[in-house]
Scaffold this motif. Structure first.
Motif, mmCIF file in Angstrom:
data_model
loop_
_atom_site.group_PDB
_atom_site.id
_atom_site.type_symbol
_atom_site.label_atom_id
_atom_site.label_comp_id
_atom_site.label_asym_id
_atom_site.label_seq_id
_atom_site.Cartn_x
_atom_site.Cartn_y
_atom_site.Cartn_z
ATOM 1 N N LYS A 68 1.207 28.315 33.635
ATOM 2 C CA LYS A 68 1.080 28.658 35.065
ATOM 3 C C LYS A 68 0.904 27.371 35.854
ATOM 4 C CE LYS A 68 -0.350 31.239 38.693
ATOM 5 N NZ LYS A 68 -0.120 30.395 39.816
ATOM 6 N N MET A 69 1.800 27.142 36.810
ATOM 7 C CA MET A 69 1.711 25.981 37.683
ATOM 8 C C MET A 69 0.970 26.392 38.946
ATOM 9 S SD MET A 69 3.493 23.784 35.959
ATOM 10 C CE MET A 69 4.686 22.646 36.575
ATOM 11 N N ALA A 70 0.246 25.486 39.543
ATOM 12 C CA ALA A 70 -0.544 25.795 40.739
ATOM 13 C C ALA A 70 0.333 26.262 41.893
ATOM 14 C CB ALA A 70 -1.355 24.568 41.140
ATOM 15 N N ASP A 71 1.574 25.814 41.941
ATOM 16 C CA ASP A 71 2.458 26.190 43.042
ATOM 17 C C ASP A 71 3.352 27.376 42.686
ATOM 18 O OD1 ASP A 71 3.947 24.790 41.194
ATOM 19 O OD2 ASP A 71 5.118 23.706 42.682
ATOM 20 N N GLN A 72 2.983 28.122 41.631
ATOM 21 C CA GLN A 72 3.771 29.273 41.224
ATOM 22 C C GLN A 72 2.937 30.551 41.254
ATOM 23 O OE1 GLN A 72 5.500 28.322 37.376
ATOM 24 N NE2 GLN A 72 7.475 28.165 38.393
ATOM 25 N N HIS A 73 3.627 31.631 41.544
ATOM 26 C CA HIS A 73 3.044 32.959 41.478
ATOM 27 C C HIS A 73 3.865 33.764 40.472
ATOM 28 C CE1 HIS A 73 1.566 32.086 45.786
ATOM 29 N NE2 HIS A 73 0.636 31.805 44.915
ATOM 30 N N VAL A 74 3.540 35.027 40.331
ATOM 31 C CA VAL A 74 4.309 35.883 39.433
ATOM 32 C C VAL A 74 4.856 37.062 40.233
ATOM 33 C CG1 VAL A 74 2.320 37.232 38.629
ATOM 34 C CG2 VAL A 74 4.364 37.060 37.202
ATOM 35 N N ALA A 118 5.455 29.498 45.065
ATOM 36 C CA ALA A 118 4.549 30.016 46.088
ATOM 37 C C ALA A 118 5.318 30.154 47.392
ATOM 38 C CB ALA A 118 3.358 29.084 46.256
ATOM 39 N N GLY A 119 5.191 31.297 48.035
ATOM 40 C CA GLY A 119 5.885 31.557 49.294
ATOM 41 C C GLY A 119 7.223 32.254 49.148
ATOM 42 N N HIS A 120 7.770 32.299 47.931
ATOM 43 C CA HIS A 120 9.061 32.949 47.716
ATOM 44 C C HIS A 120 8.898 34.454 47.627
ATOM 45 C CE1 HIS A 120 13.134 33.648 46.405
ATOM 46 N NE2 HIS A 120 12.699 34.235 45.291
ATOM 47 N N LYS A 121 9.743 35.175 48.350
ATOM 48 C CA LYS A 121 9.777 36.634 48.299
ATOM 49 C C LYS A 121 11.130 37.034 47.720
ATOM 50 C CE LYS A 121 6.736 36.942 52.229
ATOM 51 N NZ LYS A 121 6.636 37.117 53.670
ATOM 52 N N PRO A 122 11.162 37.447 46.465
ATOM 53 C CA PRO A 122 12.443 37.769 45.830
ATOM 54 C C PRO A 122 13.092 38.998 46.452
ATOM 55 C CG PRO A 122 10.610 38.377 44.408
ATOM 56 C CD PRO A 122 10.025 37.668 45.583
ATOM 57 N N ASP A 123 14.418 39.047 46.354
ATOM 58 C CA ASP A 123 15.109 40.260 46.796
ATOM 59 C C ASP A 123 15.432 41.101 45.565
ATOM 60 O OD1 ASP A 123 17.507 39.309 45.632
ATOM 61 O OD2 ASP A 123 18.253 38.541 47.526
ATOM 62 N N LEU A 124 15.906 42.301 45.818
ATOM 63 C CA LEU A 124 16.153 43.237 44.733
ATOM 64 C C LEU A 124 17.224 42.733 43.767
ATOM 65 C CD1 LEU A 124 15.131 45.887 43.654
ATOM 66 C CD2 LEU A 124 16.760 47.071 45.124
ATOM 67 N N MET A 183 8.528 46.354 43.706
ATOM 68 C CA MET A 183 8.563 44.918 43.473
ATOM 69 C C MET A 183 7.448 44.274 44.267
ATOM 70 S SD MET A 183 11.734 42.218 43.774
ATOM 71 C CE MET A 183 12.181 42.746 45.395
ATOM 72 N N SER A 184 6.756 43.319 43.636
ATOM 73 C CA SER A 184 5.658 42.638 44.323
ATOM 74 C C SER A 184 5.480 41.237 43.766
ATOM 75 C CB SER A 184 4.355 43.441 44.196
ATOM 76 O OG SER A 184 4.028 43.676 42.843
ATOM 77 N N VAL A 185 4.676 40.451 44.477
ATOM 78 C CA VAL A 185 4.332 39.089 44.061
ATOM 79 C C VAL A 185 2.809 39.000 44.032
ATOM 80 C CG1 VAL A 185 4.447 36.627 44.631
ATOM 81 C CG2 VAL A 185 6.454 38.093 45.002
ATOM 82 N N TRP A 186 2.305 38.371 42.986
ATOM 83 C CA TRP A 186 0.870 38.232 42.756
ATOM 84 C C TRP A 186 0.531 36.771 42.496
ATOM 85 C CZ3 TRP A 186 -2.426 42.492 42.916
ATOM 86 C CH2 TRP A 186 -1.771 43.706 43.136
ATOM 87 N N ARG A 187 -0.715 36.414 42.731
ATOM 88 C CA ARG A 187 -1.174 35.048 42.490
ATOM 89 C C ARG A 187 -0.972 34.660 41.038
ATOM 90 N NH1 ARG A 187 -6.626 35.306 43.932
ATOM 91 N NH2 ARG A 187 -6.998 36.123 41.850
#
Length: 162
Positions: free
Chosen positions: A3-9, A115-121, A71-75
């Motif tokens: 896990k990188m500090a600038d990455q989310h899941v 971090a900050g990226h919102k993926p599309d479907l 679909m979601s993004v988490w820390r």
């Protein structure tokens, strides 16, 4: 997986409804969507979820009107896992066999996002396809690949396609 500090899941979960979304046999699921989504949004580590002008149940996925997507993004994976297995989501998830058919391929995938990226479907479906065709990797994986996760094991979550 590092896990990188600038990455989310990010996560995508698709499911195939046994009945039309307006069928009374699906009503308990539909009637709890707002509660589950509100619980997610209040959860520590929640960042973003797919919200469309239409409801998630109105989005046609894979040319099948009975397949719905979340679909979601988490820390981090731990935050997502706590939401899935330690909130109202767990009670709804436990009833999935009432509302959804078993799928012949994996239907849940996680992957790292900046971090900050919102993926599309389309991006999410590509990750799911990657998991189904190439197996788990740092680019597309399930709970069993995520070394920090463990609740899915104790909560009897099957990592198969069902």
């Amino acid at each position: 997986m590092v896990k990188m500090a600038d990455q989310h899941v990010a996560e995508l979960n698709i499911a195939r409804l046994k009945h039309d979304i307006n069928d009374p046999r699906i009503a308990d699921f539909v009637n709890n969507l707002d509660r589950v989504n509100a619980a997610a949004e209040r959860s520590d580590g929640f960042i973003w979820r797919l919200e469309l002008d239409a409801t998630a149940t109105d989005v046609v996925v894979m040319n099948d009107p009975h397949i719905i997507a979340n679909m979601s993004v988490w820390r981090d994976i731990d935050s997502l896992e706590r939401f899935v297995f330690q909130t109202i989501h767990k009670r709804i998830y436990a009833r999935k066999a009432e509302w959804f058919d078993a799928m012949d391929k994996m239907h849940f995938v996680m992957w790292p996002v900046s971090a900050g990226h919102k993926p599309d479907l389309n991006e999410a479906l590509a990750r799911l396809e990657m998991l189904n065709t190439q197996g788990a990797s740092d680019e597309a994986f399930g709970w069993d690949y995520a070394k920090s996760s463990g609740l899915w094991r104790t909560e009897s979550c099957d990592s198969s396609a069902a």
